[in-house]
Design a protein around this motif. Structure first.
Motif, short mmCIF file in Angstrom:
data_model
loop_
_atom_site.label_atom_id
_atom_site.label_comp_id
_atom_site.label_asym_id
_atom_site.label_seq_id
_atom_site.Cartn_x
_atom_site.Cartn_y
_atom_site.Cartn_z
N GLY A 38 64.89 11.88 -35.98
CA GLY A 38 63.55 12.47 -35.89
C GLY A 38 62.96 12.42 -34.50
N GLY A 39 63.78 12.09 -33.51
CA GLY A 39 63.28 12.01 -32.14
C GLY A 39 63.46 13.31 -31.38
N SER A 40 62.72 13.49 -30.32
CA SER A 40 62.87 14.66 -29.46
C SER A 40 63.06 14.20 -28.02
CB SER A 40 61.61 15.53 -29.49
OG SER A 40 61.22 15.77 -30.81
N LEU A 41 64.11 14.69 -27.40
CA LEU A 41 64.33 14.32 -25.99
C LEU A 41 63.36 15.08 -25.11
CD1 LEU A 41 68.18 14.15 -26.13
CD2 LEU A 41 66.70 12.29 -25.37
N LEU A 42 62.78 14.37 -24.16
CA LEU A 42 61.76 14.96 -23.30
C LEU A 42 62.37 15.35 -21.96
CD1 LEU A 42 58.99 12.27 -23.93
CD2 LEU A 42 59.22 14.48 -25.05
N PRO A 43 61.89 16.44 -21.37
CA PRO A 43 62.42 16.79 -20.04
C PRO A 43 61.91 15.79 -19.00
CG PRO A 43 60.64 18.28 -20.68
CD PRO A 43 60.87 17.37 -21.85
N LEU A 44 62.79 15.37 -18.11
CA LEU A 44 62.38 14.43 -17.06
C LEU A 44 62.44 15.12 -15.71
CD1 LEU A 44 64.33 11.15 -17.96
CD2 LEU A 44 61.88 11.55 -18.17
N PRO A 45 61.39 14.99 -14.90
CA PRO A 45 61.49 15.54 -13.54
C PRO A 45 62.62 14.83 -12.79
CG PRO A 45 59.25 14.76 -14.03
CD PRO A 45 60.13 14.31 -15.14
N PRO A 46 63.34 15.54 -11.91
CA PRO A 46 64.47 14.92 -11.20
C PRO A 46 64.06 13.63 -10.47
CG PRO A 46 64.32 17.26 -10.69
CD PRO A 46 63.15 16.94 -11.54
N GLU A 47 62.83 13.61 -9.93
CA GLU A 47 62.39 12.40 -9.20
C GLU A 47 62.27 11.21 -10.14
OE1 GLU A 47 60.63 15.20 -9.35
OE2 GLU A 47 60.74 16.11 -7.36
N THR A 48 61.76 11.48 -11.34
CA THR A 48 61.62 10.39 -12.32
C THR A 48 62.99 9.88 -12.73
OG1 THR A 48 59.61 11.42 -13.12
CG2 THR A 48 60.60 9.77 -14.56
N GLU A 49 63.91 10.84 -12.92
CA GLU A 49 65.28 10.48 -13.29
C GLU A 49 65.90 9.58 -12.22
OE1 GLU A 49 69.03 13.18 -14.14
OE2 GLU A 49 67.26 13.89 -15.22
N GLU A 50 65.72 10.00 -10.97
CA GLU A 50 66.27 9.23 -9.85
C GLU A 50 65.66 7.83 -9.78
OE1 GLU A 50 66.40 9.42 -5.00
OE2 GLU A 50 65.72 11.18 -6.07
N GLU A 51 64.36 7.77 -10.01
CA GLU A 51 63.67 6.48 -9.97
C GLU A 51 64.14 5.58 -11.10
OE1 GLU A 51 59.45 6.68 -8.78
OE2 GLU A 51 59.12 5.49 -10.58
N MET A 52 64.36 6.18 -12.26
CA MET A 52 64.82 5.37 -13.40
C MET A 52 66.22 4.80 -13.14
SD MET A 52 63.42 7.53 -16.70
CE MET A 52 64.09 6.45 -17.98
N ILE A 53 67.06 5.59 -12.47
CA ILE A 53 68.40 5.08 -12.14
C ILE A 53 68.28 3.92 -11.17
CG2 ILE A 53 70.59 5.65 -11.00
CD1 ILE A 53 70.22 8.51 -12.15
N LYS A 54 67.42 4.08 -10.17
CA LYS A 54 67.27 3.00 -9.20
C LYS A 54 66.69 1.75 -9.86
CE LYS A 54 67.39 5.41 -4.87
NZ LYS A 54 66.78 5.73 -3.59
N ASP A 55 65.77 1.96 -10.80
CA ASP A 55 65.23 0.81 -11.52
C ASP A 55 66.33 0.05 -12.25
OD1 ASP A 55 62.66 1.30 -10.74
OD2 ASP A 55 62.08 2.34 -12.56
N GLU A 56 67.27 0.80 -12.78
CA GLU A 56 68.34 0.18 -13.56
C GLU A 56 69.32 -0.57 -12.66
OE1 GLU A 56 68.40 0.08 -16.77
OE2 GLU A 56 70.43 0.03 -17.53
N ILE A 57 69.54 -0.03 -11.47
CA ILE A 57 70.51 -0.62 -10.55
C ILE A 57 69.84 -1.63 -9.62
CG2 ILE A 57 72.12 -0.12 -8.65
CD1 ILE A 57 73.17 0.95 -11.22
N TRP A 58 68.68 -1.24 -9.09
CA TRP A 58 68.02 -2.04 -8.05
C TRP A 58 66.87 -2.89 -8.56
CZ3 TRP A 58 68.79 -3.11 -3.05
CH2 TRP A 58 69.63 -2.29 -2.30
N GLU A 59 66.23 -2.44 -9.62
CA GLU A 59 64.98 -2.99 -10.16
C GLU A 59 63.78 -2.60 -9.31
OE1 GLU A 59 66.01 -7.31 -11.33
OE2 GLU A 59 66.19 -7.00 -9.19
N ARG A 60 62.66 -3.06 -9.71
CA ARG A 60 61.39 -3.05 -9.01
C ARG A 60 60.20 -2.61 -9.84
NH1 ARG A 60 59.29 -0.81 -3.35
NH2 ARG A 60 57.57 -2.23 -3.37
N THR A 61 60.23 -1.37 -10.38
CA THR A 61 58.98 -0.76 -10.80
C THR A 61 58.36 -1.44 -12.01
OG1 THR A 61 60.28 0.81 -12.00
CG2 THR A 61 59.47 1.51 -9.87
N SER A 62 59.02 -2.41 -12.58
CA SER A 62 58.41 -3.08 -13.72
C SER A 62 57.11 -3.76 -13.31
CB SER A 62 59.37 -4.10 -14.32
OG SER A 62 59.72 -5.03 -13.36
#
Lengths: 384, 475
Positions: free
Chosen positions: B318-342
């Motif tokens: 019942g979920g819907s995938l949301l479009p992510l702006p490329p910048e958000t996508e990039e930031e999320m990857i860095k958060d996963e690898i580098w951390e920070r934005t928490s």
């Protein structure tokens, strides 16, 4: 901000220490950014440590000691911590303003500044410059006839007037070549007050501000151009606060002014590899990052950036009375910067603040490897 | 300053050098409280000491043990939940000078580091190889060893779990040195790293003890291959219940490396996204936003396959995938690898969290209980997250009820103390495995029966003079 409001705000520093490091999400590299924490090592010298010291002082939980003064008066006011913290956390105050406010409160209560910082204040009172030099020699470097009245005034600043005279000469040369008329205040130019404001000595600073503005009024100035990033920031940000009014003047750093008035096509550099050091007062302090770079790109096809640049710039270590009171620390910080500049393969490290140049040059005498120049000097050479 | 402290300072200076000891209040004040001061009262240490080596730590502990002086170790300077507040004064042992990466072994897929090494520092070095460090979504300034000792991984824990520590070196309270795992195995030549050696894995004995059994001076951790592809996704769901089944399926089938089920009240979303790329998102919601943050990662073929499987599971749930702006996508990857934005969680000023381990299928119930309490006290900036953790037996999930609040307001401080007590009681009524950070006031070993008695007995055996971080669990 009232003390109780400030105290409340200080509870919002969560001690994450992200302020000690450059923004690795954009740099993709883990690099320290706080010179005082990196050099002194104790938590009290980091921004979050100083926030706690500030909180304790405001709450009346700490009686200032010699160490308190060492911690606070070695603060460079470079704003690197605030550049990292701002927008990332809930802390709404500007670290630089908090630490300056704290120093001023301590001075009002009879604590600090440090002896050498007091000494230059005495010199400013007596000679209108912090270097103990005679007021009459302020324009001893000047070779040309320059009027004392005009719509555009070049405010030279004490360091260029008495120590880094080559910057003053070069700036005048570029101004003359630009064809735009300008004036100098001569002996009527007094210290802008930056060395006092950064060290909590506000009383005398107000007098200096009032004098300088009156001198500019008498000269008929509508526009003031600064080759010193510290003077530029002081006029732009501190004078209005200090005097409680807008100045009614157009204030420009030389990089902004030159970009407007110089014909870009005529600038020819000597082909050397150049890198640029953002002065804290100009970059993080005033948000002026692009004009110096645009000029340098006109001058050199081999302009390279250091990894830590713009908001992530590493401070040269000279500001806020630190070079006077903590000379070893100041030179250490400048040495780190020179190493970084050398790492880019640059032959010339350019800055646009005479005090940065002075400290970087002093450090360079020990470590060598890269020539330090001011932007005005390069422009003067290119136009010669 | 008392004569006793003056004498102690001199003797400590003999061990670590006088430039690394201070009893000046200016140097002590930064350690007297953290942002959980409303739960763990501030207290100033008597001295701060900055050792630079294991030998110096041993020297400090021998002295402290003899004189019965409390010692509170602090790894990289981040203090949460009052774990490093020196409740009974004594020595604050600031370990940040011990920040050497001693070895990165690509062959063994390990890194051996000192306690002052932060995630940022280690990631920076490890990324030069083809390996990666498993990071929490905490500030990158956090100590790798302190985090792993407290089992602090969430985020990538869906695939990688929380167990990344192979062996440790600990200075015991009396100054003796203990090495766990193969580092302690008598062999003709030094062997690489293994925790499965003779007898029990004593490394685990020291985990989840906040510096109460000794001082960690080095540790060897597991590294993992850097995925060829990493792709983040965000899905929205109609309510919390509908996220549970897909989250469990995605975890059991190992489709994603991270699976956050997250809810935000509109007001919390407004604060968290202010000034960012997603600003304005909150205006789309009149009620809570139920979302799932997912990361597909691995070799290209696997990532493609997993993305397809993930889409199917989300949509069937019942979920819907949301479009992510490329910048958000990039930031999320860095958060996963580098951390920070928490740390954006602190955008209101302060963040209350009471993280715990619980059962994934109970997450909606945890969420409802905590949300109700938070709102009842007027805190409407509430969000909740639950992350399934590998190995997923028992549906192990990291949970965190979060409240954005202002600790500068004394009235909110008073309310928050009551909120905390009620949330604790409410969660225990629903049923949880245990609290994530062993901070005083939540972990009460006396309520843990024989287990608690044995835990205290072990502490007594290792630290009979009670010098290590007194006032912290086991109490």
């Amino acid at each position: 901000m009232k003390p109780e409001e400030l105290l409340r705000e200080l509870y919002h520093c969560l001690h994450c220490h992200l302020c000690n490091f450059a923004d690795w999400h954009s740099l993709d590299e883990w690099m320290p950014l706080c010179p005082s924490y990196a050099y002194f090592g104790f938590e009290s010298f980091s921004a979050s440590g100083k926030m706690e010291v500030a909180r304790a002082l405001l709450a009346g939980e700490l009686r200032p000691s010699g160490r308190t003064l060492q911690v606070l008066f070695s603060d460079l006011g470079c704003g690197a911590c605030h550049a990292q913290c701002h927008g990332l956390t809930g802390l709404k105050v500007d670290h630089v303003e908090v630490f300056e406010e704290l120093k001023a409160r301590l001075v009002e209560r009879g604590y600090g500044p440090l002896p050498r910082q007091k000494a230059y204040a005495r010199s400013i009172q007596k000679n209108r410059n912090p270097y103990g030099e005679k007021p009459g020699e302020r324009t001893s470097w000047l070779e040309e006839e320059v009027p004392e009245k005009g719509e555009t005034v070049y405010f030279v600043g004490c360091t260029s007037s008495y120590r880094q005279k080559e910057i003053a000469r070069a700036t005048v040369e570029v101004l003359l070549r630009s064809g735009e008329p300008f004036a100098l205040l001569g002996e009527e130019e007094w210290c802008c007050g930056s060395p006092l404001l950064r060290t909590g000595q506000r009383k005398l600073a107000r007098e200096l501000a009032e004098h300088n503005l009156e001198a500019l009024r008498r000269a008929g100035a509508r526009r003031v151009v600064f080759s010193c990033a510290g003077c530029y920031r002081t006029f732009s940000r501190d004078y209005p606060k200090l005097l409680g009014r807008e100045l009614g003047l157009e204030l420009l750093h030389t990089s902004q002014h030159f970009l407007k008035v110089l014909p870009g096509g005529k600038l020819r550099g000597d082909g050397r590899r150049i890198t640029y050091h953002d002065p804290c007062h100009l970059g993080r302090g005033m948000g002026v990052y692009d004009p110096p770079r645009e000029l340098l790109r006109m001058l050199s096809r081999s302009f390279v950036e250091m990894k830590r640049s713009r908001e992530n710039s590493w401070c040269c270590g000279a500001g806020s009375g630190v070079k006077a009171a903590f000379p070893d620390f100041a030179l250490w910080s400048a040495s780190r910067r020179l190493e970084e500049a050398r790492g880019t393969g640059a032959e010339v490290l350019v800055s646009s603040c005479p005090f940065c140049k002075r400290n970087l040059e002093d450090a360079g005498r020990k470590v060598g490897g890269v020539e330090v120049k001011d932007l005005s000097e390069l422009l003067a050479e290119a136009l010669a | 300053m008392s004569q006793r402290i003056r004498t102690l300072e001199k003797r400590l200076a003999d061990i670590v050098g006088e430039e690394n000891v201070s009893s000046d209040p200016t140097d002590l004040i930064p350690f007297e409280r953290d942002d959980q001061f409303f739960l763990v009262p501030p207290h100033r240490p008597d001295l701060v000491v900055r050792p630079g080596s294991t030998e110096e730590v041993q020297g400090v502990l021998r002295l402290a043990y003899r004189l019965r002086v409390p010692v509170v170790p602090l790894a990289s300077g981040i203090n949460r939940k009052g774990l490093c507040i020196p409740s009974r004064g004594g020595i604050l042992l600031d370990l940040r000078r011990m920040n050497r990466i001693l070895e990165i072994s690509e062959e063994m897929m390990t890194a051996t580091v000192e306690p002052g090494v932060s995630f940022g520092q280690l990631v920076n070095e490890v990324k030069k190889t083809g390996l990666r460090v498993i990071t929490p979504w905490a500030p990158s300034t956090a100590s790798v060893l302190a985090n792993y000792m407290l089992r602090g991984i969430y985020g990538p824990a869906t695939r990688y779990g929380t167990d990344h520590l192979i062996s440790i070196e600990v200075v015991l309270p009396d100054g003796r040195l203990l090495r766990t795992g193969s580092a302690n195995t008598p062999t003709s030549r030094p062997l690489p790293y293994c925790n499965l050696v003779n007898g029990p894995d004593l490394c685990k004995l020291f985990q989840a003890n906040p510096g109460t059994m000794g001082v960690l001076t080095r540790g060897t951790i597991r590294l993992y291959p850097m995925p060829e592809v990493m792709k983040p996704f965000m899905a929205s769901f109609p309510d919390y219940e509908s996220m549970v089944k897909p989250a469990i399926e995605l975890t059991v089938k190992d489709v994603v490396e991270a699976c956050w089920t997250m809810t935000f009240t509109p007001s919390s979303l407004r604060t968290l996204t202010s000034g960012g790329r997603l600003e304005g998102l909150a205006d789309l919601f009149e009620r809570d936003f139920f979302s799932m943050w997912l990361y597909v990662a691995g070799e290209k073929w696997r990532a493609e396959r997993d993305e397809e499987r993930m889409r199917k599971i989300v949509e069937e749930g019942g979920g819907s995938l949301l479009p992510l702006p490329p910048e958000t996508e990039e930031e999320m990857i860095k958060d996963e690898i580098w951390e920070r934005t928490s740390v954006r969680g602190w955008k209101k000023g302060n963040l209350y969290g009471c993280s715990f381990y619980g059962v994934m299928k109970l997450a909606p119930e945890y969420y409802r209980v905590c949300r109700e309490i938070s709102f009842r006290y007027g805190f409407d900036e509430f969000h909740y997250e639950a992350v399934p953790v590998a190995p997923f037996h028992g549906q192990l999930a990291y949970n965190d009820p979060c409240i954005l609040w202002d600790a500068g307001d004394p009235e909110q401080v008073r309310k928050m103390r009551r909120v905390h007590r009620e949330i604790m009681r409410g969660l225990l009524r629903v049923g949880i495995y245990g609290w994530f950070r062993p901070f005083p006031g939540v972990v009460e070993s006396r309520k843990l029966g024989e287990y608690g008695r044995l835990w205290r007995a072990l502490k007594e055996l290792i630290d009979p003079r009670h010098i290590m971080n007194p006032g912290k669990p086991p109490l």
